[in-house]
Design an enzyme around this catalytic site. Structure first.
Site, PDB file in Angstrom:
ATOM      1  N   TRP A 331      35.592  48.753   2.021  1.00 52.85           N
ATOM      2  CA  TRP A 331      36.222  48.254   3.259  1.00 52.85           C
ATOM      3  C   TRP A 331      35.533  48.825   4.489  1.00 52.85           C
ATOM      4  O   TRP A 331      35.690  48.324   5.596  1.00 52.85           O
ATOM      5  CB  TRP A 331      37.723  48.599   3.285  1.00 52.85           C
ATOM      6  N   ASP A 332      34.746  49.876   4.283  1.00 50.72           N
ATOM      7  CA  ASP A 332      33.995  50.499   5.369  1.00 50.72           C
ATOM      8  C   ASP A 332      33.290  49.438   6.223  1.00 50.72           C
ATOM      9  O   ASP A 332      33.272  49.514   7.454  1.00 50.72           O
ATOM     10  CB  ASP A 332      32.907  51.427   4.811  1.00 50.72           C
ATOM     11  N   GLU A 470      44.120  57.996  -0.016  1.00 47.75           N
ATOM     12  CA  GLU A 470      43.949  57.919  -1.474  1.00 47.75           C
ATOM     13  C   GLU A 470      44.539  59.114  -2.224  1.00 47.75           C
ATOM     14  O   GLU A 470      44.466  59.158  -3.454  1.00 47.75           O
ATOM     15  CB  GLU A 470      42.448  57.779  -1.798  1.00 47.75           C
ATOM     16  N   LYS A 582      45.179  61.910   3.326  1.00 44.34           N
ATOM     17  CA  LYS A 582      43.730  62.088   3.201  1.00 44.34           C
ATOM     18  C   LYS A 582      42.998  61.590   4.443  1.00 44.34           C
ATOM     19  O   LYS A 582      42.069  62.206   4.931  1.00 44.34           O
ATOM     20  CB  LYS A 582      43.223  61.342   1.968  1.00 44.34           C
ATOM     21  N   GLN A 583      43.390  60.417   4.897  1.00 41.37           N
ATOM     22  CA  GLN A 583      42.687  59.838   6.051  1.00 41.37           C
ATOM     23  C   GLN A 583      43.606  58.875   6.790  1.00 41.37           C
ATOM     24  O   GLN A 583      44.677  58.536   6.290  1.00 41.37           O
ATOM     25  CB  GLN A 583      41.447  59.098   5.601  1.00 41.37           C
TER      26      GLN A 583
HETATM   27  O1  IFM Z   1      35.898  53.560   1.563  1.00 40.18           O
HETATM   28  C1  IFM Z   1      35.883  54.951   1.540  1.00 40.18           C
HETATM   29  C2  IFM Z   1      37.277  55.439   1.235  1.00 40.18           C
HETATM   30  O2  IFM Z   1      38.170  55.043   2.230  1.00 40.18           O
HETATM   31  C3  IFM Z   1      37.297  56.935   1.106  1.00 40.18           C
HETATM   32  N1  IFM Z   1      36.368  57.364   0.122  1.00 40.18           N
HETATM   33  C4  IFM Z   1      34.971  56.948   0.393  1.00 40.18           C
HETATM   34  C5  IFM Z   1      34.883  55.436   0.519  1.00 40.18           C
HETATM   35  C6  IFM Z   1      33.449  55.024   0.842  1.00 40.18           C
HETATM   36  O3  IFM Z   1      33.072  55.491   2.095  1.00 40.18           O
END
Ligand code: IFM
Length: 764
Positions: A331-332, A470, A582-583
């Protein structure tokens, strides 16, 4: 001295590294990589501890995927930069004494990697050398390597050997001749041809090779002090699906064209292409040299990563700069990279979205395989769109852990739909919408409508997912997923209505092909209207997922400055039972769909979730910074800006070993332009309402908007925002909350005491 081999000295445009440090070597290679979206070459330096004078660098070709076990991974092509110098006593070896005299420079303005060094060898040979390498931005299949060496001391018999290394690894060899190689992948049906033409001049005179081999050339001569040795090599690379002789023929033809152009012509055309990219996409900051460099570094890699001419590839999580995540697309791309391309390089944005169109069948198959309708995109995608997420990986604590993202991290489908809509809004490219975008929106909308289940509480729920955070798996009703899914369904309904009204024949044919009938559209509407979102109307807070607020609330302050990620510090089990995020998750929703947050609740949600976020993903700080800037906290936003810049640039980090973090770099651009620049756009047009952080005297950037070219410039001292329509039709633009008419070739200057107010409050 050839100017081409001399880097610019302007510190705002270069990254430099001196000497050799084994601890930092791999991250330097990523940072100093050169790429043109078709091929990427890691910045392996020309002097290492090995037996080679110029070390071959790993070369990646976009789309050169092959199956490896259950996954499909990017395989490197042969390294085309290999050089060896042979002396009477053996190969020229690196000598520790030379380390200090070696400097490598990434000239971001020119898109070239340069080096200079002084080589001193035991039997009395002193060489001063400069090198340049580039992969052409004007002719993406072509690479160029130049070495200019001056013999300062020594009369020796020398042999220079140039070769393509690794020609027998990784791929099946079909043909290896003196100047061309042809290979194919074992499983994926890709064919790769590489043709090369090196030459050597001594004191301006071409000398013929003394020996030729398969992709190997050697020249022997006697050195003498003052001698100038000039080596040049062109390479042409072609990737094709066809098994016939076409790739080799095409590589030969491309090499022939490049040789005719000559190295000076190749350099000139490449630099002109970079000049155009910089003209369209540069972000200029006054008053903060570190921020300026971080932005240039980000924009350099963003421009390097895309290829508008290839709709069959997208950008992997490390672009073409390293093999972490095996070239897989996440999704990046849609959430963190597309905004840059949509507004500065719409042709590249379109190609990236077409990749999602071409992989729609993979997404349909995944959805059907899991018992749903429509299209569920792969969490990790390679060439076909099939799911490539590994079942298990080695965790940050070196334990083997199960990876559930491939099954459960489903927001990817809404993320792709979001990017389609953004592109269409910003470009007005109806052809794209009719040919590809509408089908993506309808099939992803259909997925969500089948995925959400109406339950006894008369609401639709989406259970058993993973959100952007995640750390928490198997969760129900993730606010990010559900609100994005609802948004996706609504846009699918919008596009259905628009097609029906404006392009009825297209609607009839598309709806017929997809088997879409009115009853199904009605069901979608019901799903959207009854979707659970986790919003508490009393507090205005979104609960990140059902049950989140009841989890252990851990104060992260004592952990500030820790080296390990929070899931390692606390352990997986505890983190899953905690509110540690996590984010950016709800914060990402706030960044993408601010209109979903009623007035005042944006700040409230941000204040709740920001302290609970551990930034365990490189994507996270930039999204927090963007939201903080929009909320007016420019100090905090600037801290997030610097945190994001450090991910790839800090000397203290080795996190870039496997490649640069392209999403974080896209995030830096978003934070500068959408956050500090205050640029936003939607169905009703484009708007600007800036807030500069303290220390930034001015900020200037260009964007493209529905066929127009606009330049914005924000000046703190003057307290002005200036908008210039550099090309295209007059338009209405909202500047600091007021709609303004911007005529052709005209400039609008708006005073913004808000800027001054922002700086006052920043200072308090
Ligand atoms: O897409 C990301 C995810 O949100 C977190 N882990 C790494 C992936 C790739 O950058």
């Amino acid at each position: 001295m050839e100017d081409a081999l001399v880097p610019t000295t302007d510190p705002a445009w270069v990254l430099g590294v001196d000497g050799y440090d084994p601890l930092r070597e791999r991250s330097t290679e990523s940072r100093f990589a050169i790429s043109n979206g078709f091929m990427g070459v890691r910045g392996a330096r020309s002097t290492t501890r090995g037996g080679r004078w110029a070390v071959p660098a790993r070369t990646y070709v976009a789309g050169l995927f092959d199956a490896s076990g259950s996954s499909t991974e990017l395989v490197p092509a042969a390294d085309w930069l290999a050089i060896q110098i042979l002396l009477p006593g053996g190969p020229l070896l690196h000598h520790p004494r030379d380390v200090q005299s070696h400097r490598m420079t990434l000239d971001m303005r020119r898109g070239a990697l340069l080096s200079e060094g002084h080589h001193h060898t035991a039997p009395g040979l002193n060489i001063r050398a400069r090198t340049l390498r580039l992969v052409s931005l004007s002719d993406r299949g072509v690479g160029l390597q130049l070495i200019r060496a001056e013999i300062e001391e020594g009369a020796l018999e020398v042999t220079l050997e140039a070769s393509l290394e690794g020609v027998r690894f990784g791929l099946v060899t079909d043909l290896l001749e003196q100047d061309i190689g042809l290979w194919h992948t074992q499983h994926s049906g890709k064919h790769l041809a590489m043709a090369a033409a090196p030459s050597l001049q001594i004191d301006g005179v071409d000398i013929p090779p003394t020996e030729l081999g398969e992709l190997k050339w050697s020249w022997s001569w006697k050195t003498c002090p003052g001698q100038i040795v000039f080596f040049q090599r062109c390479v042409a690379i072609v990737l094709a699906d066809a098994p016939d002789g076409t790739p080799a023929r095409r590589a030969h033809a491309a090499l022939g064209r490049a040789r005719q152009t000559g190295w000076r012509g190749i350099v000139a055309a490449h630099e002109a292409a970079w000049e155009t990219r910089w003209h369209n996409s540069d972000v200029a900051v006054e008053g903060d040299a570190d921020a300026q460099l971080a932005l240039r570094f980000a924009i350099y890699h963003l421009n390097s990563a895309a290829n508008p001419a290839d709709e069959r590839v997208s950008i992997g999580a490390r672009a073409l700069t390293g093999d972490e995540y095996h070239g897989h697309v996440f999704w990046d791309t849609e959430i963190y990279l597309l905004p840059f391309y949509v507004l500065t390089w719409p042709e590249a944005a379109r190609a990236l979205l077409m990749y999602r169109f071409h992989t729609l069948d993979g997404a349909r198959t995944k959805a059907a395989g899991m018992g749903w309708r429509g299209a569920l995109y792969a969490w990790e995608s390679a060439d076909t769109g099939a799911e490539m997420t590994p079942a298990q990986v080695v965790g940050p604590d070196h334990r083997i852990v199960d990876v559930l993202c491939g099954e459960q991290e489903q927001h990817i489908s809404a993320d792709v739909a979001y990017a389609v809509w953004q592109y269409w809004q910003a470009t007005g490219d109806d052809d794209f919408m009719l040919d590809a975008g509408a089908e993506i929106l309808l099939e992803t909308g259909r997925f969500w409508a089948s995925r959400a289940r109406l339950e006894a509480d008369r609401h639709c729920h989406i259970r058993g997912v993973i959100g952007p955070d995640e750390y928490h798996e198997h969760i129900d009703d993730n606010a990010y997923t559900n609100v994005m899914a609802r948004w996706n369904i609504r846009r699918a309904l919008d596009i259905a209505a628009l097609l029906r009204e404006r392009w009825p024949a297209r609607w009839i044919s598309l709806a017929g092909r997809l088997g879409l009938v009115d009853a199904e559209l009605k069901q979608w509407l019901n799903v959207a209207e009854t979707m659970t979102t986790g919003l508490d109307p009393e507090t205005g807070l979104f609960e990140q997922f059902a049950g989140y607020f009841a989890l252990e609330d851990i104060d992260l302050t004592p952990y500030a400055g820790r080296g390990a990620s929070m899931d390692v510090v606390l352990g997986r089990e505890r983190i899953q039972k905690s509110q540690v995020v996590k984010q950016a998750d709800v914060v990402a929703l706030l960044g993408l769909l601010p209109e979903e947050f009623a007035s005042g609740t944006d700040a409230k949600n941000f204040r709740y979730y920001e302290p609970r976020c551990s930034h365990g993903s490189s994507l996270s700080p930039a999204m927090h910074g963007l939201v903080a800037a929009r909320l007016g906290d420019t100090d905090m936003a600037l801290r997030f800006f610097r945190q994001t810049a450090a991910i790839d640039l800090a000397e203290t980090h080795a996190g870039a070993d496997g490649g640069i973090h392209i999403a974080a770099l896209g995030g830096i651009w978003m934070l500068a332009v959408f956050g500090f620049g205050g640029l936003s756009f939607g169905d009703d047009g484009i708007a600007i309402d800036p807030r500069l952080p303290v220390g930034w005297g001015s900020l200037a950037f260009r964007v493209q908007w529905r066929g127009r070219r606009l330049r914005f410039s924000i000046d703190r001292a003057e307290q002005t925002v200036e908008a210039t329509l550099e090309a295209g039709e007059p338009m209405t633009l909202t500047m600091c909350g007021e709609p303004r008419l911007l005529g052709s070739d005209a400039r609008l200057v708006v005073s913004t005491p808000e800027l001054a107010r922002a700086s006052d409050s920043d200072r308090r």
